[in-house]
Design a protein around this motif. Sequence first.
Motif: not given
Lengths: 170, 87, 645
Positions: A42, A46, A49, A54, B1, B26-27, B30-31, B34-35, B46, B49
């Motif tokens: 992950l 990040y 991206l 982060i 996920m 949770l991750n 987050n992904l 961020v995307a 962010q 996040v």
Amino acid sequence: MSLELILFILFAFIAAVSAVIMITRSNPVISALFLVLNFAALAGLYLLLNAQFIAVVQVIVYAGAIMVLFLFVIMLLKPEKEKFFSSHPQVKVLAIAIAVLVFLQLVYMIFLSKPLASVNPTVAASVKAGTIEQIGRELYTNYILPFEAAGYLLLAATIGALVLAKKKFE
Amino acid sequence: MFIVGVTGVLTRRNAIIVFMSVELMLNSANLTLVAFSSYMGNSVGQLFVFFVMTVAAAEAAVGLAIIIALFRNKLTLNIDEVNILKW
Amino acid sequence: MIHIIYLTVLLPLLGFIFNGLFGSKIKNEKVVGAIGSGTIGLSFLIMLGAFFQTLALPVDQRQTIVNLFSWLHVGGLNINVAYQVDQLSLVMGLIVTGVGFVIHVYSIGYMHGDKAIWRFFAYMNLFIFAMMNLILSDNFVLLFLGWEGVGLCSYLLIGFWYDRKFEKSTTSDAAKKAFIVNRIGDFGFLLGMFLIYHTFGSLNFNTVFTRAGVMNVPTSTFNLIALFLFIGATGKSAQIPLYVWLPDAMAGPTPVSALIHAATMVTAGVYMVARCSIIYASAPAIMTVVAVIGVLTAFFAATIGIVQNDIKKVLAYSTVSQLGYMFLALGVGAFSAGIFHVMTHAFFKALLFLGAGSVIHAMHDDQNIQHFGGLKKYMPVTYLTFLAASFAISGIPPFAGFFSKDAILWESYANGNFFYWFIGAFTALLTAFYIFRLVYLTFEGKERFGHDKHPHESPKVMTIPLIILGVLSVIGGFIGLPELFAGKNGNAFANWLEPVFSNAHSKLMTFGNYTHFQEILLMTVTVIGAVASIWYARYLYIKNTKLPEKYSKQFKGLYNLLLNKYFVDEAYDKTVVTPIVKGSEMFLWRIADSKIIDGLVNGVASLIGTVSKYIRKIQNGIAQSYALVMMLGIVLALFWLILSL
């Protein structure tokens, strides 16, 4: 086939696979290690991206602190290998069925619905957005209140953990 | 996920593994955040996040403390046996 | 005085409240009795004042409305509590308060020693309150309030000695019977009221009667209204077919019988029909019904009365019979004659009942006349007043009953037909017979009671009312002298009441042309017949006392039929009462109530119990299953979201 795309596919693949493996192992230590792998993948995503801050925080906090905590607890408690199938197999089947269903729904929603607003992203803007300067600026001016609140939250969590886990001496 | 995490929560009986599945969920969130943040060129995602991670850390700590306390009382991590809060 | 007419209604109510709340604490009977009678006495004085005031007014302005307050104001319906002081209500009011006062005073003596005397006076005052509302009201609704109220008080007072047995059942059964039969009549009355409102849009007397005179309403509607109202009257005033409660009502104390079932409540029906004279005048078919039922009831009840052995029963059937006469008068259009008979009947019937009460008191609650005899030397005042009343009811001149009964018989011949007169006259003979049978068996002849009974005259508080009523029975008729004796406008009573009935009279066919000769002829015939009956009664019960027994054995069937009141009660019981009771028990109670309604309620409860027994298994304490259910919810939510996209 740019480098980005290859890297993306690679990291995504690792993340997905490690996640699946994680939930299917009976040995919790193995599961924890595969979760670490997942977090690392992950972090890579990040970076792709343009979210540098982060990514770093992910590695430090999650892979570094949280997983270490997990491993401590696992070692402390020494659980046995559990049976994979519980006494109600039909519950497991139902759960998997529901999960698949939700997956399909989400896929449908993501790919087959129209986006609400058309935003044309520029690379430069997204890069700039991820820098630590930008994040720091936003954090300390517009979002100062949530920042402080998060601090209190951590304090509460610490105290809570202490209270819950300490042995009773008397 | 996310779905994987959900499956893990629903299926496993070991409390710690369930917990890890929650972290996985949770991750995944987050992904996504961020995307979108990258897509919009906005750093708000962010920031969020960042907070999510904070919260996740706190929650992990407290949750594990609870698990330890539970283990001390029941000597098992099997959540099927932790069912006294019922009718 | 007219403007405080509401006091005549209010004072008895206050008497009721006072005696009801505090009467049991006041140990002195005389005080309780004085309060009970005093309120009525004051009401009488106020009525008298209002009467003289109205007398002083010019003839066409003699109706005054005293409005108290607005009672019902619903949609188009405006009902006030308002009292109408006019000639008719004044006559009725004077009768009710006057005779009522006398009876209250009598009761102080009669109910002496009773442990609940305060309750008695409270109920009696409540009764007068309701009755005054009935006769003074200016609209149908307030009249109905009084109508129901007197029914209630009748129930309360008949069952006053609630722990006594009466004939085959108890006094409470008699009271219930009275109330229920009354209610059947009330149902008819209510239907009539609804129809009146539907047709005329109002329930106020003046409004309805004016509209009845001018509106173009089909006769069938008038017929229906008149019929329904008359059904109410048959219930309240004990006519065929709803008279069966009155003989049973004798279970109550004698003053109650005197007041309610002789002088006042039972005349409420007569009053109501007279008040609605214009409606009846517009429904000639129903007038015939009224007259026929009246005359039949008169005859029928008299035949029963001639063989009864209980002194109060004889008087009860006599009341039914005399009420029949009143309805006969109304049915042939002689409204003021009917009201005249109400007045004279109040005098002599109340007197008869009070005298009977005096006798019962002296004979220690024995009511069987076969046990009496020769009482006249022990109770001279009672004997003389009773005799006066008997002459009055038999229609012997110059007593009061002669003038009123004769007016009715003449009108029934002149405006009705020969059969009305014939049956009415024959009933008059029967009346004279049964009442003098009573006199002879009770007061004259040989003494048939054992010497353990010591009959004595009643105290002054009881005999003075008797004397007052006796005087009225003698002279009361003179205000209603017929044309024959007093000239064209000599009938003061009819003249006084004429404005009230003028609309009705003008709607009916004008009276035919009959000569005075015919009137005198008929009058003489009836008087001679009455005297002959009295003579025959004397013969049967004094001279040749074995004869009645021989006759009863000779005509055994007929005698049995009459003694058992034509088995009407038994017939009603079999055809109406028992089926309803059994039906209610079998079906309504067992099935409808127990199974259906209870089942429904219990079923809902047990349904919830069963359902929840299954639902609670969801709470099994395992967190994962909760999460599972949560995911299920998310699935559904996502489906909805997809569908709305």
